[in-house]
Design a protein around this motif. Structure first.
Motif, PDB file in Angstrom:
ATOM      1  N   PRO A 115      12.999   4.093  16.539  1.00  0.00           N
ATOM      2  CA  PRO A 115      13.173   2.951  15.639  1.00  0.00           C
ATOM      3  C   PRO A 115      12.136   3.277  14.284  1.00  0.00           C
ATOM      4  O   PRO A 115      11.416   4.139  13.775  1.00  0.00           O
ATOM      5  N   VAL A 116      13.397   2.452  13.254  1.00  0.00           N
ATOM      6  CA  VAL A 116      12.641   2.864  11.254  1.00  0.00           C
ATOM      7  C   VAL A 116      12.065   1.470  12.067  1.00  0.00           C
ATOM      8  O   VAL A 116      12.377   0.567  12.050  1.00  0.00           O
ATOM      9  N   ARG A 117      10.608   1.496  11.279  1.00  0.00           N
ATOM     10  CA  ARG A 117       9.673   0.574  10.729  1.00  0.00           C
ATOM     11  C   ARG A 117       9.315   0.780   9.675  1.00  0.00           C
ATOM     12  O   ARG A 117       9.125   1.289   8.880  1.00  0.00           O
ATOM     13  N   LEU A 118       8.765  -0.928   8.865  1.00  0.00           N
ATOM     14  CA  LEU A 118       8.660  -0.845   7.088  1.00  0.00           C
ATOM     15  C   LEU A 118       6.855  -1.170   7.515  1.00  0.00           C
ATOM     16  O   LEU A 118       7.091  -2.350   7.942  1.00  0.00           O
ATOM     17  N   ARG A 119       6.064  -0.816   6.546  1.00  0.00           N
ATOM     18  CA  ARG A 119       4.585  -1.745   5.976  1.00  0.00           C
ATOM     19  C   ARG A 119       4.674  -1.658   5.285  1.00  0.00           C
ATOM     20  O   ARG A 119       4.902  -0.844   4.293  1.00  0.00           O
ATOM     21  N   LEU A 120       3.110  -2.783   5.460  1.00  0.00           N
ATOM     22  CA  LEU A 120       2.732  -2.265   3.665  1.00  0.00           C
ATOM     23  C   LEU A 120       1.215  -2.371   3.442  1.00  0.00           C
ATOM     24  O   LEU A 120       0.887  -3.340   4.865  1.00  0.00           O
ATOM     25  N   ARG A 121       1.060  -1.411   3.380  1.00  0.00           N
ATOM     26  CA  ARG A 121      -1.173  -0.933   3.884  1.00  0.00           C
ATOM     27  C   ARG A 121      -1.485  -0.997   2.599  1.00  0.00           C
ATOM     28  O   ARG A 121      -0.942  -1.407   1.326  1.00  0.00           O
ATOM     29  N   GLY A 122      -2.526  -0.391   2.019  1.00  0.00           N
ATOM     30  CA  GLY A 122      -2.823   0.214   1.472  1.00  0.00           C
ATOM     31  C   GLY A 122      -4.467  -1.050   1.022  1.00  0.00           C
ATOM     32  O   GLY A 122      -4.841  -1.996   1.888  1.00  0.00           O
ATOM     33  N   THR A 123      -4.543  -1.490  -0.006  1.00  0.00           N
ATOM     34  CA  THR A 123      -5.670  -2.666  -1.017  1.00  0.00           C
ATOM     35  C   THR A 123      -4.129  -3.340  -1.631  1.00  0.00           C
ATOM     36  O   THR A 123      -3.557  -3.101  -2.012  1.00  0.00           O
ATOM     37  N   ARG A 124      -5.245  -4.576  -1.798  1.00  0.00           N
ATOM     38  CA  ARG A 124      -4.754  -5.543  -2.845  1.00  0.00           C
ATOM     39  C   ARG A 124      -4.423  -5.014  -4.507  1.00  0.00           C
ATOM     40  O   ARG A 124      -3.319  -5.561  -4.908  1.00  0.00           O
ATOM     41  N   ASP A 125      -5.280  -4.310  -4.698  1.00  0.00           N
ATOM     42  CA  ASP A 125      -5.127  -3.977  -5.730  1.00  0.00           C
ATOM     43  C   ASP A 125      -3.995  -2.636  -6.107  1.00  0.00           C
ATOM     44  O   ASP A 125      -3.530  -2.374  -6.871  1.00  0.00           O
ATOM     45  N   ASN A 162     -10.756  -5.340   0.664  1.00  0.00           N
ATOM     46  CA  ASN A 162      -8.898  -6.374   1.228  1.00  0.00           C
ATOM     47  C   ASN A 162      -8.288  -5.086   1.451  1.00  0.00           C
ATOM     48  O   ASN A 162      -7.068  -5.265   1.255  1.00  0.00           O
ATOM     49  N   LEU A 163      -8.853  -4.308   2.751  1.00  0.00           N
ATOM     50  CA  LEU A 163      -7.344  -3.160   2.776  1.00  0.00           C
ATOM     51  C   LEU A 163      -7.082  -4.524   3.232  1.00  0.00           C
ATOM     52  O   LEU A 163      -7.093  -5.164   4.675  1.00  0.00           O
ATOM     53  N   LEU A 164      -5.602  -4.306   3.670  1.00  0.00           N
ATOM     54  CA  LEU A 164      -4.285  -4.686   4.496  1.00  0.00           C
ATOM     55  C   LEU A 164      -4.269  -4.178   5.195  1.00  0.00           C
ATOM     56  O   LEU A 164      -3.755  -5.322   6.774  1.00  0.00           O
ATOM     57  N   ALA A 165      -4.783  -3.114   6.002  1.00  0.00           N
ATOM     58  CA  ALA A 165      -4.620  -2.484   7.745  1.00  0.00           C
ATOM     59  C   ALA A 165      -5.441  -3.808   8.604  1.00  0.00           C
ATOM     60  O   ALA A 165      -6.564  -4.122   7.135  1.00  0.00           O
ATOM     61  N   SER A 166      -5.486  -4.119   9.766  1.00  0.00           N
ATOM     62  CA  SER A 166      -6.237  -4.804  10.767  1.00  0.00           C
ATOM     63  C   SER A 166      -7.833  -4.081  10.162  1.00  0.00           C
ATOM     64  O   SER A 166      -7.383  -2.993  10.827  1.00  0.00           O
TER      65      SER A 166
END
Length: 303
Positions: free
Chosen positions: A57-67, A263-267
């Motif tokens: 499967p192909v998956r899309l994520r947003l990671r990194g930080t708010r900045d 504010n890391l976007l990963a859990s």
């Protein structure tokens, strides 16, 4: 929807449009509409090529930080991406020689991570106008050492792990693997902005390196594969590694603080993960001191 979620993409002509809309919505929630144009361009290229050439499967994520948000496209292929600039001809991703060179032109940073589970191609969209010079990608290849049983020389001790919660550990390990990758990418792309990411990455590399010089992990992998809830394990580890194990618990606590402060976007790691690692590290220390093993009795639950 939480920013740490991911989107699995169906292999149909509407996938790139769906991916663009999903990313734009998340960037708007971050207050980063200034990144919309480059994000749309980059995600269209990566998603289209992953669906055409990679393994689902192909998956899309947003990671990194708010900045510094980072867009990631994951698939099950272990082939490294290549751009026209890297090959001297048409890129291996198709699209008439555009591919990753175009992504690199509209990114402040981009790259890939390849491991036994597949490939992750990522980019950080930029609000700046391109100057005609694509940025150089950062490519990382991980070695999967979970199932290896190396030849170990030197003095060792046996550490018993009683009532070891193998499925909980598998969940922790998946989270820890992602967290390590997250910290490493921040350390590569923004060392001055996130010096703690560099520090934690180096500490994790040292602590994880001890696994390469230990034996006994095969039983854990077999228990995870068999779906067992718990198992009694015995590891043989170098004496010199024992007193580094508490650093793993310290690393995890520092990582929790980092996730929230930056504010890391990963859990962030869960408290029960921290408790499990504290118990795990304590077993090495207390048994090296000649005390008996203490079985895992579960994480404390808040009322």
């Amino acid at each position: 929807m939480p920013l740490s979620q991911q989107l699995e993409l169906d292999p149909d002509p509407s996938a790139a449009r769906t991916a663009r809309a999903w990313v734009i919505e998340l960037l708007a929630r971050l207050g980063r509409d200034d990144l919309a144009e480059s994000a749309e361009l980059g995600v269209s290229e990566l998603v289209t090529n992953a669906l055409l050439h990679a393994e689902p499967p192909v998956r899309l994520r947003l990671r990194g930080t708010r900045d510094h948000p980072r867009i990631e496209v994951l698939d099950c292929s272990s082939s490294l991406p290549a751009s026209a600039g890297a090959t001297g001809g048409e890129d291996q991703l198709g699209n008439g020689g555009r591919g990753l060179d175009l992504v690199a032109l509209f990114s402040r940073a981009w790259g890939s991570v390849v491991d036994s589970t597949g490939k992750l191609v990522w980019f950080e969209p930029t609000s700046a106008e391109p100057d005609g010079e694509p940025v150089v990608g950062h490519h990382v290849v991980n070695e999967d050492t979970f199932a290896t049983e190396p030849e170990v020389a030197g003095e060792r001790i046996a550490v018993r792990l009683l009532n070891f919660p193998v499925q909980e550990w598998a969940h922790f390990r998946a989270m820890y693997t992602e967290l390590r990758r997250e910290l490493r990418l921040l350390a590569i792309t923004h060392p001055d902005d996130y010096p703690l990411a560099t520090e934690l990455t180096e500490l994790a590399r040292t602590v994880d390196g001890h696994r390469l010089h230990s034996t006994g992990h095969a039983k854990l992998e077999a228990a995870i594969e068999a779906g067992q809830t718990t198992a009694d394990l015995t590891y043989e580890v170098p004496v010199t590694s024992v007193h580094d194990m508490p650093r793993l618990a310290g690393l995890l606590r520092e990582a929790v603080r980092f996730c929230h402060e930056q504010n890391l976007l990963a859990s962030a790691p869960l408290e029960e993960h921290v408790e499990l690692v504290v118990w795990y590290a304590d077993q090495f220390v207390q048994q090296a001191a000649g005390r008996e093993a203490s079985p895992w009795r579960g994480a404390a639950r808040s009322a």
